[in-house]
Scaffold this active site. Structure first.
Site, PDB file in Angstrom:
ATOM      1  CD  GLN A  94      35.719  32.517  53.066  1.00  0.00           C
ATOM      2  OE1 GLN A  94      36.567  32.280  52.222  1.00  0.00           O
ATOM      3  NE2 GLN A  94      35.497  33.735  53.529  1.00  0.00           N
ATOM      4  CE1 TYR A 130      35.666  34.520  43.958  1.00  0.00           C
ATOM      5  CE2 TYR A 130      35.966  35.181  46.242  1.00  0.00           C
ATOM      6  CZ  TYR A 130      36.503  34.856  45.007  1.00  0.00           C
ATOM      7  OH  TYR A 130      37.861  34.867  44.810  1.00  0.00           O
ATOM      8  N   GLY A 133      45.665  39.047  58.773  1.00  0.00           N
ATOM      9  CA  GLY A 133      45.941  38.135  57.683  1.00  0.00           C
ATOM     10  C   GLY A 133      47.398  38.021  57.319  1.00  0.00           C
ATOM     11  NE  ARG A 134      48.053  42.289  53.670  1.00  0.00           N
ATOM     12  CZ  ARG A 134      48.627  43.416  54.063  1.00  0.00           C
ATOM     13  NH1 ARG A 134      49.882  43.663  53.760  1.00  0.00           N
ATOM     14  NH2 ARG A 134      47.941  44.324  54.733  1.00  0.00           N
TER      15      ARG A 134
END
Length: 393
Positions: free
Chosen positions: A103, A175, A319-320
């Site tokens: 990424q 972002y 994810g987590r």
């Protein structure tokens, strides 16, 4: 006998690349690189520990420009001198057959003068983010914008040369790519701003440049993904109507997937409480099978992942939970689901390859959303209609 889960089935992209299953590790900040952006041996160990089971492993984000660093301990891809470390990183991520996706981003106004060593952050316009202690960025000039587009291209070249299987453009989580699309952060009146179509220009030019680099340098199929956050809560800010227009355009661009960053996979609108349809289903309808979708957000158990595939979404990102249980896929495949860990203990951090810097980031930013074994837990249902502390994981 192993349950015939759809998420265990392989997938072949239009460019011919096949991934072994539909489970993805999403990009998660680990804040463990050296101060100047080089990869550390701790990070390489973390990647090896977590690389085995999934079809795609998307890396923590790397900044493409010196002005684009967003936080301490962040990976950099701004110069060819980083190639030896990036090559080791790609190899570590691909152990066990996962496709390694790097990424890349520019943080824009989400950085600050401390992180940038005294230099003012930059953005589409000189408008501060609505967050505590946010600094007002400097508006980018036209030549600077063109240089950042070049930087995305050069970062893609380096990712190809380092042996990654693809890159993901980080157009989410407020972002720079998102800042150009947002009417909150982009108040420009030139070709880079204005109406919703003009606010797409920067992202489309980045995609165009990246595609040209892939065409020139990639000798085998190489994936280009795009990650997007569907809404903002600021006023003015991105609303679903804007996003659906953008997604309609993105679906016809030379990209290979669209990754929807949310803290809860079935979240409904942040701005319209009367709208009860999950955002991911709206996006699926808008895409109309033109691009594969990755959906993410508080997916933990195999049943959670299968529900995503049952809805016609192509990939599920976990994810987590894959931080807590790097053998999640292997345990599902071996009919050993009862042994899957859904909590994390501070005693397990070394075994999991989680550095002190990463643990500090996780506990400060995500707190109880990490399911820490000896601490109060959180109710993930509270994020059905609002932003989560773990957006995109």
């Amino acid at each position: 006998m192993t349950t015939a889960y759809k998420f265990l089935e392989p997938y072949t992209f239009k460019n011919g690349m096949t991934v072994k299953n539909r489970v993805v590790i999403p990009p998660m900040t680990e804040a463990s690189s050296f101060e100047e952006g080089s990869i550390t041996t701790d990070e390489l160990r973390y990647f090896r520990i977590h690389s085995g089971g999934v079809g795609m492993f998307i890396s923590p984000v790397a900044n493409v420009s010196e002005s684009g660093k967003g936080f301490e301990g962040q990976l950099s891809i701004t110069d060819d001198r980083f190639l030896p470390g990036l090559t080791k990183m790609a190899s570590a991520m691909k152990q066990g057959g996962a496709k390694a996706i790097l990424q890349i981003f520019h943080a824009g106004r989400m950085s600050n003068s401390k992180v940038l060593r005294g230099t003012q952050a930059v953005s589409a316009s000189a408008v501060a983010a609505e967050r505590p202690n946010a600094e007002t960025p400097r508006e980018l000039t036209n030549p600077e914008i063109e240089q950042i587009i070049d930087d995305f291209g050069e970062a893609t070249r380096r990712a190809i040369q380092a042996g990654f299987d693809g890159i993901e453009l980080h157009g989410a989580n407020t972002y720079l790519l998102q800042q150009f699309f947002s009417p909150h952060s982009n108040r420009r009146t030139d070709k880079w701003g204005g109406n919703v179509q003009k606010r797409m220009t920067f992202a489309l030019e980045v995609i165009k440049r990246v595609h040209s680099v892939v065409t020139q340098y990639a000798k085998e199929p190489f994936i280009v993904g795009y990650r997007i956050s569907p809404e903002e809560i600021e006023t003015p800010g991105i609303r679903l109507a804007d996003t659906m227009q953008f997604i309609d355009v993105l679906a016809d661009q030379p990209i290979d997937y669209l990754h929807i960053s949310m803290g809860y996979v079935w979240r409904t609108s942040l701005n319209d409480e009367t709208d009860t349809e999950p955002i991911i289903l709206k996006i699926k309808r808008q895409i109309h099978n033109r691009l594969p979708l990755i959906s993410v957000g508080s997916v933990e158990q195999p049943a959670d992942a299968e529900k995503v595939l049952d809805a016609g979404i192509d990939f599920v990102a976990i994810g987590r939970e894959l931080l807590r249980e790097p053998n999640w896929i292997q345990k599902v495949e071996s009919n050993d689901e009862e042994s899957i860990r859904y909590t994390i203990s501070i005693q397990d951090l070394d075994e999991l390859g989680i550095t002190p810097a990463m643990w500090n980031f996780l506990t400060v930013r995500l707190k109880s959303a990490m399911h820490i074994s000896n601490q109060p837990d959180y109710d993930k249902g509270q994020f059905d209609h609002r932003l989560a502390p773990h957006e995109g994981a």
